[in-house]
Each structure stands twice: as C-alpha cells, then as structure tokens.
Design an enzyme around this catalytic site. Sequence first.
Site, PDB file in Angstrom:
ATOM      1  N   TYR B 126       0.818  -1.108  -0.150  1.00 30.37           N
ATOM      2  CA  TYR B 126      -0.054   0.089  -0.023  1.00 30.37           C
ATOM      3  C   TYR B 126       0.698   1.364   0.002  1.00 30.37           C
ATOM      4  O   TYR B 126       0.581   2.307  -0.545  1.00 30.37           O
ATOM      5  CB  TYR B 126      -1.017  -0.142   1.291  1.00 30.37           C
ATOM      6  CG  TYR B 126      -2.160  -0.799   1.005  1.00 30.37           C
ATOM      7  CD1 TYR B 126      -2.999  -0.433  -0.135  1.00 30.37           C
ATOM      8  CD2 TYR B 126      -2.497  -1.962   1.548  1.00 30.37           C
ATOM      9  CE1 TYR B 126      -3.835  -1.249  -0.309  1.00 30.37           C
ATOM     10  CE2 TYR B 126      -3.420  -2.642   1.332  1.00 30.37           C
ATOM     11  CZ  TYR B 126      -4.397  -2.423   0.332  1.00 30.37           C
ATOM     12  OH  TYR B 126      -5.495  -3.092   0.126  1.00 30.37           O
ATOM     13  N   GLU B 222       1.101 -30.135   9.834  1.00 27.84           N
ATOM     14  CA  GLU B 222       0.614 -29.384   8.631  1.00 27.84           C
ATOM     15  C   GLU B 222      -0.500 -28.360   9.079  1.00 27.84           C
ATOM     16  O   GLU B 222      -0.381 -27.030   8.609  1.00 27.84           O
ATOM     17  CB  GLU B 222       0.079 -30.283   7.378  1.00 27.84           C
ATOM     18  CG  GLU B 222      -0.129 -29.147   6.456  1.00 27.84           C
ATOM     19  CD  GLU B 222      -0.638 -30.125   4.949  1.00 27.84           C
ATOM     20  OE1 GLU B 222      -0.296 -31.240   4.883  1.00 27.84           O
ATOM     21  OE2 GLU B 222      -1.288 -29.624   4.217  1.00 27.84           O
ATOM     22  N   ASP B 274      -0.614 -34.077   5.401  1.00 25.78           N
ATOM     23  CA  ASP B 274      -1.633 -35.010   4.654  1.00 25.78           C
ATOM     24  C   ASP B 274      -0.787 -35.865   3.678  1.00 25.78           C
ATOM     25  O   ASP B 274       0.159 -35.457   3.005  1.00 25.78           O
ATOM     26  CB  ASP B 274      -2.311 -33.918   3.795  1.00 25.78           C
ATOM     27  CG  ASP B 274      -3.350 -33.157   4.608  1.00 25.78           C
ATOM     28  OD1 ASP B 274      -3.630 -33.539   5.730  1.00 25.78           O
ATOM     29  OD2 ASP B 274      -4.040 -32.382   3.956  1.00 25.78           O
TER      30      ASP B 274
END
Lengths: 645, 393
Positions: B126, B222, B274
């Site tokens: 910004y 995770e 996973d």
Amino acid sequence: MVAATRKKKSKAPRGRDADALAAQQREISVSEFFAKNRHLLGFDNPRKALLTTIKEAVDNALDACEEAGMLPNIFVGIEPLAETRFRVTVRDNGPGIVRKQVENVFGRLLYGSKFHRMKMSRGQQGIGIAAAGMYGLMTTGKPMIIHTKPHKNKPSHCLTLAIDMQKNKAEVHDEVERHDFPDDTGTEVVIELEAKFQRGRQSVDEYLQQTAIANPHAQIIYQPPDACISKEEQASMPSLIDDYQHATQLAETSSETVTTPGGTVVFPRAVKELPEEPKEIKPHPKGIELGMLLKMVKTTQATQLGGFLQNDFSRVSLRVANEICKRANKILGADDTITNRTWVSKIGHAEAEAIYKAIQEMKLMAPPTDCLSPIGDDVIRAGLLKGIKAEFYTSVTRPPAVYRGNPFQIEIGIAFGGELPKEEPSRVIRFANRVPLLYQRSACCAFKAVQETAWRNYGLSQPKGSVPIGPLTVMVHMASVWVPFTSESKEAIADYDEIRKEMKLAMAECGRKLKTYLNRRAKVRKENERRGIFERYIGEIAQALNTIDPKLKPQTIRDQFEHVAKRFTETADLQFDQDGNPVKVTQKEKKVRKQRDPLAADDSIVIVDRGNGTVLDDDDSSADNGKPSRKSREDDGDYEDGLFD
Amino acid sequence: MAKKTTKKKTTKKPTAKSQPAASKKKIVRKKRNAADTGARLVDMANSVADQISREMDPGVHIPTRALSNVNFDKKSGLIVMGSNAQRRSFFNVGMAKKFMQTTLVAAGCKQLIDQKKTTSIRDLFYHTKHTIPGTKENTFDEQSESDPIIEDLEVAMASLREELGLFAEPKGAMVGPMVIEDNGDTIDLSKMGSGGWAIPSIVEDHIIKFKRGGAKFVLLIEKGAVWRRFSEDRFWEKHKCMIIHGGGQPPRGVRRLMWRMHQELKLPVYVLVDNDPWGYYIYSVVKQGSINLAFESQRMAIPAARFIGMSAYDAAKFDIPKAVSINLTEQDKRRAKEVAAYPWFASKPWQREIRQMLKLGVKLELEALSNKDFSFITEQYLPQKLKDKQWLD
C-alpha cells in the site's frame, strides 16, 4: 361498338398512297431528336441536367485552353433565380472563338473538331454544349449568352444565341461588342435552365473536386448557389464580387482546396506544366469495323489500294499492305484479284469484307502511343494531395496498351488514411481522359477492377466481391483516343478484359506500396507506444532513486532518462549486449539500412503527417463539410432514373 | 488452504550463464545488519544513475528464482541457488514496469531502514501503490505484483527480508515444554492455553531466546486444526515435544525457529502432513529448502528432518476405511509427478512412496484418522509410528 369505331378511324390512313406517306417522311434534325430524347445525353432529370451543363462547359473550356497551350483558369458560377431555376456561368481564359464560328460551335449539335479524328480529348462527339444550351432554351425560354474574346487588343463579342430546332442552326438574337472581358482572351457561356441543386455524391461539387484532382494544372473557382443566397440576408457576408476577388487571391497563395468566408470554393493550381499535347493518329486496322472500312474506301483520297492502306491507317507498311492483299485473295478464293495496284473504286463489298477478314487474321504492330497524354503519376499525386486530405499517396502510370486496336493507358492513384472515413467502403473515383465519371459506378470497368483486386493482401479488409473497407480512395484514369463508354452519356467505361487487366495490375502495384506503408505505420505506432511506456515510468523511477539516495537529483535523472528513451525508441532494432551496452552500428550498416528502406527510396509515394492520429479517430471527420446530404447518401449511389440501368 | 506450491516462476528467461556481474554478486553473507542493506540499496540506485548518465540501458541483476537456477547439493542435502541472474533492464517493454516497481520497493525499504521501522509486505504494497501522475495506471495493482519484487530485491541485495525492514504475515503456533524470552518477555510455552504461542515472523536470537526446556523432539503438523487436537490432548506433555503448525506451507519464521531448535538445542524434527503431493512438498521445504527461497536454505532447511506421516502405506497399516480417502485429481497427479522428478526426492523409498500413492489413486487428509476415533491420531497413530520408527528420511 368499339370495333366499329376503330374500323372507321383506321380507314382513313389506309386510303393514303405512297405519295401521301412520302409527304410525311422527312429528315429528323438532330436537334429535334435531342429535344425528344434528352435523357440520352445526360439531361434525364433537373439535378443531372445542372451537372451535365456544367460538365460540358468545363470540359470544353479545359480542352480549349490546353489546345491553345494556356494554363486554364476556370470560373464556374451557379446563381439561383428561383427554386428550380438557375443561371450557370462558365468562363475560361482560353483562346476564345472567332466571331464567325460562334454559331457553329454553340448552336449546332454534332458540330465539332473532335469527332473525326483519332486524338485524345475530353469531348468526343461534339454534342455537349449545344445540347446544354438547347436544354436551357427549352426549359426556360431563355437563349444562352456567349461572351468571347479571341484577340487580346480587340473588343469581345457578346451574343445571345438561340437554336432553331428544325434547322439545327443557331439564331443570333442580340449582339454587342464589349470591353469588359476580365482576361486577354477567353470565352464565357451563360445558360439559364430548370435544374435542382444538391450536394453530395454525383453533384456539381463532386464533379469539380474530381476535375481538379485529374487536372491539377487547372485553377478552378466555383461559386455554388448558396454563396449567393445569403448575400442580402447576411450583411456580414462579403459581397459576391469581393468574395470572388478574395477567391482569386487565395487561388494564388493556397496549396490546398479552400473555401472563402462567402462560400466560394477555390481549387488552386498544383502544377505549372500543361499536359503534353497528344498527337493525332490514324486508325489502326484492327480498330475498325467493316462498315467503317467501307466508308473509308468511299471517302479516301488515295486512288490505289496500297496507297489507301498505307496512308489512311497506322502501322501499315508496303510489306503489310501486300500481305493483306495476299490473304484477302485467299479468302476470296481467286488469284491476284486484289493487289496494291487495284483501284480503290473497284473495291466492292465482297472485296472489302475479304480485306477486313484478312486484317483480323494478321498480327500487326500495336498502334503508336504518342497519341496518349497520361496525367502522369507525379501529377496525379499532386492532384490527390490537393483534393483529398489523406496521409499516404501513391500513383502508378502503366505503359500504354491496346484494346480493339485503340491504344490506351491506365493510371491509378490511391490516397489512404488522414481524414478519410475509416469504416466506410472505399471511394472509387473514375476518370476518362481527365473527365470525372460520376454515374453508373457499378457498370464501370474501373469499379469492377477495384472489386476484383485482392486488397486484403495489402492490409485492408475487404468483404467478398466488394470494394475494400477503410480510409481509402482509389483514383482510376483511362487515357485513350477512344474511350469505350457504355452509353452516349459517357458515364461508365465498358468492360474490356485488356482494360480491366491493366487497371488491376496498376492497383496491385499501388497496393504493395500501401502495404509497405501500413507495416511501417504499425511499427511507428508500436514504437510510440514503447516510448509512452518508458516515459510514463521515468518520473516514478527518478523519485524512487532520489528517496534511496538524496544526492541523486530527480530532475537530472529524469532528463537523462528521457534523453536515453528517445534514443532507444528511435533506433528500435539496436542490439544490446548482456551488460546493456549498445552494440555499435557502423555508418556503413546505417547506410545499408537506409537503402533497404523501400519507402524512402520510392519517389512515387507521398506521406503527409496529419498529426497524432486524433483526426483518424474522430468519427465525425467523414462529414467534412457538415452538410447532411452527404451523410444520408444512398447505398450504391447510382440513383438514376433508370433509363440506362 | 495455504499456498503449498512454489511461487510462479517470475523470471523465465535464463540469461547467459557466466555473467561476470552476476557471479560477483554471488550470495555472500558476512555481516547481516540493516545499515549494510541500506548501503547496498544506495549502491544500486547509484549504479542505475551511473548507467543512465552513460546512456546505457539501466538494469539491475536479479538472481533467478526458478527451478532452472537451483541445484540440489547432495552433500549438504540442501537446495542451493545457482549463479544465473537476469538483467532487469528498463528499456525493454516487458520489463520496464517491473524495473520501475523494483525501484519503488527499494525506495520503500530504504525509508523503513532509515526510520528504523518494520512493516508487513502488505503494508509496503500500500505504501508504494499509487496512480502514476498524468495517467490512469497504478504503480501496483495487486499485492501479488509487489511480493515477488520484494523477494527479487532480497536476493539481489543478498539481504534477508528482516534486513529490509519487512516481515510476512505471521502465522503458525507452538506449544511445548520450554521457556523462552520473546522481545524481553519470558514466556512459558507449556502455559499457552488453547491457542498456543503465535510464532512471529522474525525469530532471530536478538528477539527470541531459548531459556529452559525438557523437549526431546519437535513435531511440525501441517494444519492448525490438527495441531489443536494435539494441543488439547496434551500430546506434548506425554511425549515431551514441541508441537508446531505453520498453517499449511510453514512461513519463514516457523522454519527459522525449527532450524534454531534443531541446531541450538539438537532436537530432531518430525513432520506430519496430509498424504498428498502438497504434503510431500511441505516436508521437502522443511528438509531441503524451497526453490523460491533457495538462497535462504542454509539458514532454514533441516536436512535431518523426518517424514513421519502420513504415508501412502498407512491406510492399509492402520486399517483406515476407503470411504475417507479422496480420489486424486488430475492436478494432484501432475503435481505428484513433478515432485517425484525433483532430485531431492530421488531416493528409492521416496520413489516407492509416491508411486504407491499414484497406484492407489487416492489421497488422505490427517483429519481422516478421526473416522476411527477423535484422538486416534494422538493416541494410537503417531505413538505407534514413533515407536516403530516408521519414518522416511
């Protein structure tokens, strides 16, 4: 009942004998014929009548000036007298007409110097101006006024001339000698007629604009009727005389077509040289038909066949004449019936036909081409430049070619871009011997040639079987001793394969140059975009560098960047090594590059910078004079009364 | 789901390999401090100014952050950056805007350094975003434009993000038997309630100091949700370990913190992800470093990290019902093949593992284990695997 009446009525003529019938049979004068068939000569409707009148007068004026070797100054004025009545004035600075010829030139149909010769000229038949005068007389009852000054130091003649339709002869109503002719010599024709004035396509405006393009050696000043209308009403307008004065001054100083505040249009002279005068030639054997041959046999000065063939035709030598006779004998099936020594008076129909057939079989040398006076590709460009606000101009003059034994020459000029409308079908302007052809566009060979040229190959969009779409004007000029018109009103060129082929070849040549230009333009545009991108970011970079190190002054950085940006975008194909150092381009390489530039080396191309393309994007630019009639023009433009279609 | 893939290759064109200027800038880090980085930024600005004053096309050399420019160093087990660099020059339509953006980001960082402030990369976006005067164009349109430029600048300046005064959005949490000092505050990581201690972006030893601890190993999980299960079940207490999550692909702070615990406290690191190609890749980033941040491998990658689960063989081993597995998508399969082709996955066990997943055609999320029991993962699955030493190296 009905049958009975009819029987009664039809009884009377049946009783007449041949003598009675003979009393009714008499010669129809050409003038009378015209009076009844005026549409054949271009007087079909009031609108076209005005155009034809001006066209005939201007064509004559230009021809006269050129034959006398003078640079033409033409004035065309249209004064409104009533809503449907106008007074047309056409004045030239030509040689004038000697007093005793005035009646013949203006007062008789089919009287002229042009019909009997094989020479390139605007008018051909000699019908024009007298017909215009007659039309005026018929519709208004006012005879035409001829004001001519053939000698510099003698007074001018001003005649009021009516045409006696029965006798095909002029009657002088009034004659005075005057001293107020504005030029040393010249002729002024004034005709009053019933007419309709309209702008847009097929208008007087368009005719004069195109005439100016094809005749850049002429200066034309044109006062349309509305230049006069507002004279009384608007005090701020300059008086007509003042405006004319103003216009003549502009004609000397301006290089482009301009309009005075009073509405007078000035087409200034763009070239100072007169076109080369075309030579008169004898007919080519292949260019005549049997009837013509028979007529020539009757009227020839020669006594023997050999002399006739050699003297009355071009490209016939003694050897060729012998060959013609030999072949003719073969056709007749007899030996030595015809030789060079045969008396011309002995040539009958059978012999003439044999000679005609023999000629058709033979290979003859093409007719001489010094009878042609093309406009010249440079002059075409000057004309287009003056009359059409485009950005790219090129033109081609083809070498002379022959159709049906008539030599002809095709010239093509194209103007592209600039203020021409972007999304409309291209405009095709057609000329025959420098005369604009405004009607019967789709019947014309030139228009077909434009349609058949693959403009898509040259970077334009083109719907199948039609003219290309885009800001393009194609000018087609055919110069010939005999232009094959499709009708007497001389509105379209007949479609001969030889002619169309020449036109297409020339268009392809122009198209290729256009393509090169378009590629170039795309490149330049891209380059400008590139520069735009760079220049947009320079300010940001300068500011950022200054934030990082306050010692780096933004203005200095910016100036340096902008300087380098210019250099980088100017030489788009400059190569850089890995460290960003420009690879040196030697002077020699630069020279080679310049030589490779096809546009820079080509003299047949003119490119005009019309500013930064904003003009191109302006959709209103097509309606250049703001007249609504131009916008609402019809699709095909051939809005005639249907007599020729 | 957090980003698991590498960043899009921002610099595709490899420039000539042996660029003298580039090799000179080979990543050498001796002193790391902000003042040095500031000086390097000034050097860069002056180099640009110098080039333009000599009418050259100004440019900065930016080492290429792409697969083409990383090497797997088998000896150290790290992904290291090669010497390829791209010359980002201004007078090139394709690069002009990026060049301008690079100077803007550099100027922003210089301001941060001068003012001794730190800010998020979103903040910097910004800060540097505005409309270019006289145009309708913005310097930056989206943060996705400015982020890679920050990374470019890190590499080009051979500086760390922190040294540029920037930090990434912090994510990730840790609990466990350890006491640390964070910015002067002493924190007992075993008393962090349910949410755990949020791991900041900058975890260098001047901010985070390890005080006392009884942890035996570090476990990276995770996902935050699964980490909460471990936290709630006080897995760390029972097994004496630090449990960390990184919200998907762990951010630099998390990776750097694990590296420090591994290096300074000699704790082994286990990774639980996973069973899908993205999980494999998360593990590899922890172990060997990432392609994108290859220049930081040395200070973040843990070559000894172990892959504890889930393996493609686990479903059978733990009798996990078929219903909870998910079919591999085309994208999954493609990614799996990509991962299999990375040189750091070349070992036989790993090739077997990936082949097995492709063979089964399914992936398995950690949450799938809850099908058996909510605490199956903490009470049976992981203890079993740890006990059996069923991990991949």
